[in-house]
Write a protein that holds these residues in place. Structure first.
Motif, PDB file in Angstrom:
ATOM      1  N   PRO A   1       2.850  13.803 -12.237  1.00 48.42           N
ATOM      2  CA  PRO A   1       3.756  11.687 -12.467  1.00 48.42           C
ATOM      3  C   PRO A   1       4.714  11.873 -12.512  1.00 48.42           C
ATOM      4  O   PRO A   1       5.395  11.134 -12.089  1.00 48.42           O
ATOM      5  N   HIS A   2       5.300  12.741 -13.486  1.00 47.06           N
ATOM      6  CA  HIS A   2       6.916  13.134 -13.562  1.00 47.06           C
ATOM      7  C   HIS A   2       7.569  13.230 -12.224  1.00 47.06           C
ATOM      8  O   HIS A   2       8.707  13.123 -12.706  1.00 47.06           O
ATOM      9  N   LEU A   3       7.381  13.971 -11.429  1.00 50.78           N
ATOM     10  CA  LEU A   3       7.590  13.676 -10.290  1.00 50.78           C
ATOM     11  C   LEU A   3       7.851  12.870  -9.909  1.00 50.78           C
ATOM     12  O   LEU A   3       9.251  12.376  -8.557  1.00 50.78           O
ATOM     13  N   ASN A   4       7.348  11.937  -9.471  1.00 53.26           N
ATOM     14  CA  ASN A   4       7.015  10.833  -8.566  1.00 53.26           C
ATOM     15  C   ASN A   4       7.772   9.296  -9.516  1.00 53.26           C
ATOM     16  O   ASN A   4       8.730   8.283  -9.024  1.00 53.26           O
ATOM     17  N   LEU A   5       7.935  10.011 -10.788  1.00 58.52           N
ATOM     18  CA  LEU A   5       8.627   8.019 -11.679  1.00 58.52           C
ATOM     19  C   LEU A   5       9.560   9.515 -12.448  1.00 58.52           C
ATOM     20  O   LEU A   5       8.802   9.595 -13.503  1.00 58.52           O
ATOM     21  N   ARG A   6      10.621   9.220 -12.231  1.00 62.75           N
ATOM     22  CA  ARG A   6      11.496   9.463 -13.225  1.00 62.75           C
ATOM     23  C   ARG A   6      11.841   8.532 -14.041  1.00 62.75           C
ATOM     24  O   ARG A   6      13.064   7.894 -13.827  1.00 62.75           O
ATOM     25  N   ALA A   7      12.462   8.749 -15.889  1.00 62.53           N
ATOM     26  CA  ALA A   7      13.007   7.819 -16.270  1.00 62.53           C
ATOM     27  C   ALA A   7      13.590   8.188 -17.431  1.00 62.53           C
ATOM     28  O   ALA A   7      13.002   9.257 -18.281  1.00 62.53           O
ATOM     29  N   GLU A   8      14.956   7.696 -18.051  1.00 62.68           N
ATOM     30  CA  GLU A   8      15.477   8.564 -18.952  1.00 62.68           C
ATOM     31  C   GLU A   8      16.446   7.448 -19.059  1.00 62.68           C
ATOM     32  O   GLU A   8      16.897   6.370 -18.726  1.00 62.68           O
ATOM     33  N   TYR A   9      16.875   7.453 -20.568  1.00 58.36           N
ATOM     34  CA  TYR A   9      17.510   6.431 -20.662  1.00 58.36           C
ATOM     35  C   TYR A   9      19.321   6.304 -19.807  1.00 58.36           C
ATOM     36  O   TYR A   9      19.789   7.977 -20.043  1.00 58.36           O
ATOM     37  N   SER A  10      20.223   5.329 -19.286  1.00 65.46           N
ATOM     38  CA  SER A  10      21.177   6.144 -18.690  1.00 65.46           C
ATOM     39  C   SER A  10      22.176   5.289 -18.909  1.00 65.46           C
ATOM     40  O   SER A  10      22.204   3.865 -19.296  1.00 65.46           O
ATOM     41  N   LEU A  11      23.937   5.767 -19.057  1.00 67.40           N
ATOM     42  CA  LEU A  11      24.567   4.710 -18.797  1.00 67.40           C
ATOM     43  C   LEU A  11      25.130   5.360 -17.847  1.00 67.40           C
ATOM     44  O   LEU A  11      25.772   6.810 -17.504  1.00 67.40           O
ATOM     45  N   PHE A  12      26.027   4.175 -17.414  1.00 65.96           N
ATOM     46  CA  PHE A  12      27.293   4.965 -16.112  1.00 65.96           C
ATOM     47  C   PHE A  12      28.355   4.061 -15.974  1.00 65.96           C
ATOM     48  O   PHE A  12      28.486   3.312 -16.390  1.00 65.96           O
ATOM     49  N   ASP A  13      29.754   5.386 -15.456  1.00 68.64           N
ATOM     50  CA  ASP A  13      31.201   4.224 -15.469  1.00 68.64           C
ATOM     51  C   ASP A  13      30.621   3.213 -14.789  1.00 68.64           C
ATOM     52  O   ASP A  13      30.737   3.065 -13.555  1.00 68.64           O
ATOM     53  N   ARG A  14      31.198   3.099 -15.057  1.00 68.43           N
ATOM     54  CA  ARG A  14      30.663   1.238 -14.322  1.00 68.43           C
ATOM     55  C   ARG A  14      32.320   0.799 -13.251  1.00 68.43           C
ATOM     56  O   ARG A  14      32.053   0.105 -12.278  1.00 68.43           O
TER      57      ARG A  14
ATOM     58  N   GLY B   1       8.609  11.375   3.517  1.00 67.85           N
ATOM     59  CA  GLY B   1      10.496  10.492   3.513  1.00 67.85           C
ATOM     60  C   GLY B   1       9.441   9.430   2.829  1.00 67.85           C
ATOM     61  O   GLY B   1       8.282   9.298   1.835  1.00 67.85           O
ATOM     62  N   SER B   2      10.303   9.198   1.654  1.00 67.98           N
ATOM     63  CA  SER B   2      10.033   7.624   0.693  1.00 67.98           C
ATOM     64  C   SER B   2      10.667   6.779   0.965  1.00 67.98           C
ATOM     65  O   SER B   2      11.922   6.866   1.820  1.00 67.98           O
ATOM     66  N   PHE B   3      10.237   5.744  -0.518  1.00 67.36           N
ATOM     67  CA  PHE B   3      10.761   5.069  -0.359  1.00 67.36           C
ATOM     68  C   PHE B   3      11.566   4.597  -1.592  1.00 67.36           C
ATOM     69  O   PHE B   3      10.064   4.545  -2.407  1.00 67.36           O
ATOM     70  N   ILE B   4      12.302   4.043  -2.270  1.00 65.50           N
ATOM     71  CA  ILE B   4      12.872   4.655  -3.912  1.00 65.50           C
ATOM     72  C   ILE B   4      12.872   3.271  -4.208  1.00 65.50           C
ATOM     73  O   ILE B   4      13.122   2.024  -3.970  1.00 65.50           O
ATOM     74  N   PHE B   5      12.119   2.619  -5.267  1.00 65.52           N
ATOM     75  CA  PHE B   5      12.344   1.601  -6.503  1.00 65.52           C
ATOM     76  C   PHE B   5      12.779   1.840  -7.334  1.00 65.52           C
ATOM     77  O   PHE B   5      11.882   2.552  -8.653  1.00 65.52           O
ATOM     78  N   ARG B   6      14.262   1.413  -8.036  1.00 67.40           N
ATOM     79  CA  ARG B   6      14.783   1.634  -8.817  1.00 67.40           C
ATOM     80  C   ARG B   6      14.765   0.504 -10.063  1.00 67.40           C
ATOM     81  O   ARG B   6      14.929  -0.643  -9.809  1.00 67.40           O
ATOM     82  N   THR B   7      14.836   0.583 -10.962  1.00 64.80           N
ATOM     83  CA  THR B   7      14.294  -0.236 -12.131  1.00 64.80           C
ATOM     84  C   THR B   7      15.097   0.142 -13.734  1.00 64.80           C
ATOM     85  O   THR B   7      14.866   1.151 -14.399  1.00 64.80           O
TER      86      THR B   7
ATOM     87  N   PRO C   1       0.212  -1.536   0.335  1.00 70.50           N
ATOM     88  CA  PRO C   1      -0.394   0.539   0.308  1.00 70.50           C
ATOM     89  C   PRO C   1       1.021   1.386  -0.180  1.00 70.50           C
ATOM     90  O   PRO C   1       1.813   1.340   0.554  1.00 70.50           O
ATOM     91  N   VAL C   2       0.688   2.247  -0.339  1.00 72.24           N
ATOM     92  CA  VAL C   2       1.337   3.764  -1.191  1.00 72.24           C
ATOM     93  C   VAL C   2       0.267   4.944  -1.443  1.00 72.24           C
ATOM     94  O   VAL C   2      -0.695   4.475  -1.783  1.00 72.24           O
ATOM     95  N   ARG C   3       1.217   5.727  -1.421  1.00 72.86           N
ATOM     96  CA  ARG C   3       0.281   7.086  -2.067  1.00 72.86           C
ATOM     97  C   ARG C   3       1.607   7.734  -1.735  1.00 72.86           C
ATOM     98  O   ARG C   3       3.167   7.747  -1.948  1.00 72.86           O
ATOM     99  N   PHE C   4       1.535   9.011  -2.887  1.00 72.64           N
ATOM    100  CA  PHE C   4       2.812   9.215  -4.016  1.00 72.64           C
ATOM    101  C   PHE C   4       3.054  10.649  -3.033  1.00 72.64           C
ATOM    102  O   PHE C   4       1.967  11.154  -2.629  1.00 72.64           O
ATOM    103  N   LEU C   5       4.174  11.633  -3.338  1.00 71.19           N
ATOM    104  CA  LEU C   5       4.716  12.649  -2.830  1.00 71.19           C
ATOM    105  C   LEU C   5       3.791  14.105  -3.427  1.00 71.19           C
ATOM    106  O   LEU C   5       3.770  14.474  -2.617  1.00 71.19           O
ATOM    107  N   PHE C   6       3.824  13.483  -4.587  1.00 71.92           N
ATOM    108  CA  PHE C   6       3.444  14.728  -5.653  1.00 71.92           C
ATOM    109  C   PHE C   6       2.254  13.702  -6.930  1.00 71.92           C
ATOM    110  O   PHE C   6       1.778  13.162  -6.978  1.00 71.92           O
ATOM    111  N   ASN C   7       1.370  15.469  -7.180  1.00 69.81           N
ATOM    112  CA  ASN C   7       0.427  15.076  -8.037  1.00 69.81           C
ATOM    113  C   ASN C   7       0.768  14.914  -9.487  1.00 69.81           C
ATOM    114  O   ASN C   7       0.261  13.907  -9.865  1.00 69.81           O
TER     115      ASN C   7
END
Length: 307
Positions: A76-89, A147-153, A68-74
């Motif tokens: 949608p883009h603030l609750n879920l941010r998604a981009e194409y990302s490349l990291f230095d390993r 405060g929030s819990f983060i789910f990364r994917t 069960p969850v609620r969101f901090l913001f109205n």
């Protein structure tokens, strides 16, 4: 406010559906078919479980497949941010982040603004294992309302499904997304790429035992109480947007090191947790140095101690 530092929602815990385990000195992926809620502290056995993990598991009377969850913001883009990302390993530093049209890439002269043709059409992205990467922040319980819990994917399935649900729920509720009582749900599916094995992704739904109409009525009641108390949701969304915009990249080096450790153990697969043998085409991903070893190396590269 420090320029160049993204101000992100305070995180008090993590949500995952997989983990990386160490066996015989090697770090290997291990998939799961349920959620795990952890703190932000690690020990020798991995991330320490959050008390909510046990309490919600008792309520579910089995595997934890709904939270069960609620969101901090109205917005949608603030609750879920998604981009194409490349990291230095090696360092965990973000190198290139794009949205399919434009990207910010670290170059010899600093951060450059360049076109982003998406990973499949970008030689730089293909060489560096660029992936879709999403971060979802949710509130669980009432202990810390900001405060929030983060789910990364790095899963297309989760990112696409969550983005659609957030926009739909926001629309039908009259932009009351932050007041809706919802739940994260774990769903399974099989694809040709998974060799008919089940793969899991995260969805968003009305809480079990309720209807969409009930949820909207509860959201309106909560919104009315908040307004009566002087709670300014619009100002909160505005502050969050300004915080995200304050930095070139959302993830710090420390965050990036965690992302690399969990989502980039091989050159293939998009997952909601550590890459599994199914994600990697039936092959066990190549073994990489441990997170501690890479952080130690990063310390040497930066010429100082890490905090």
């Amino acid at each position: 406010m420090l320029k160049g530092l993204a101000i992100t929602p305070p995180v008090i815990g993590r949500i995952s559906i997989g983990r990386v385990v160490e066996k015989n000195g090697k770090r290997l992926p291990e998939k799961d078919d349920q959620f795990t809620i952890t703190t932000q502290v690690q020990n020798r056995d991995g991330w320490m479980l959050h008390p909510l993990n046990e309490s919600l598991r008792k309520v579910s009377t089995g595997k934890l497949r709904a939270i069960p969850v609620r969101f901090l913001f109205n917005d949608p883009h603030l609750n879920l941010r998604a981009e194409y990302s490349l990291f230095d390993r090696d360092t965990g530093r973000p190198v290139c982040v794009g949205n399919g049209e434009s990207c910010r890439r670290v170059g010899d002269t600093g951060i450059e603004e360049l076109p982003c043709p998406s990973p499949d059409g970008c030689a730089f992205g293909r060489a560096g294992n660029c992936k879709p990467y999403g971060r979802l922040n949710v509130a669980i319980g009432d202990e810390d309302e900001l405060g929030s819990f983060i789910f990364r994917t790095t899963s297309y399935n989760s990112i696409r499904t969550l983005a659609a649900r957030l926009h739909y729920f926001g629309a039908v509720s009259g932009n009351l997304l932050a007041c809706l009582p919802l739940e994260l749900k774990l769903r399974g599916k099989s694809t040709t790429q998974s060799y008919r094995s089940a793969i899991y992704y995260v969805d968003l739904a009305v809480r079990s035992g309720s209807t969409l109409e009930d949820a909207i009525m509860q959201a309106r009641e909560l919104d009315a109480r908040r307004q009566a108390a002087g709670f300014d949701q619009r100002a909160l969304d505005t502050a969050a947007h300004a915080g995200f915009s304050n930095g070139a990249f959302e993830d710090s080096i420390e965050d990036g090191a965690e992302v690399v450790d969990e989502f980039y153990p091989s050159d293939s697969g998009h997952s909601d947790g550590p890459v599994t043998t199914a994600d990697a085409g039936g092959e066990v991903p190549a073994v990489r140095p441990s997170l501690k070893e890479r952080l130690d190396r990063r310390t040497v590269l930066l010429g100082g101690a890490t905090a």
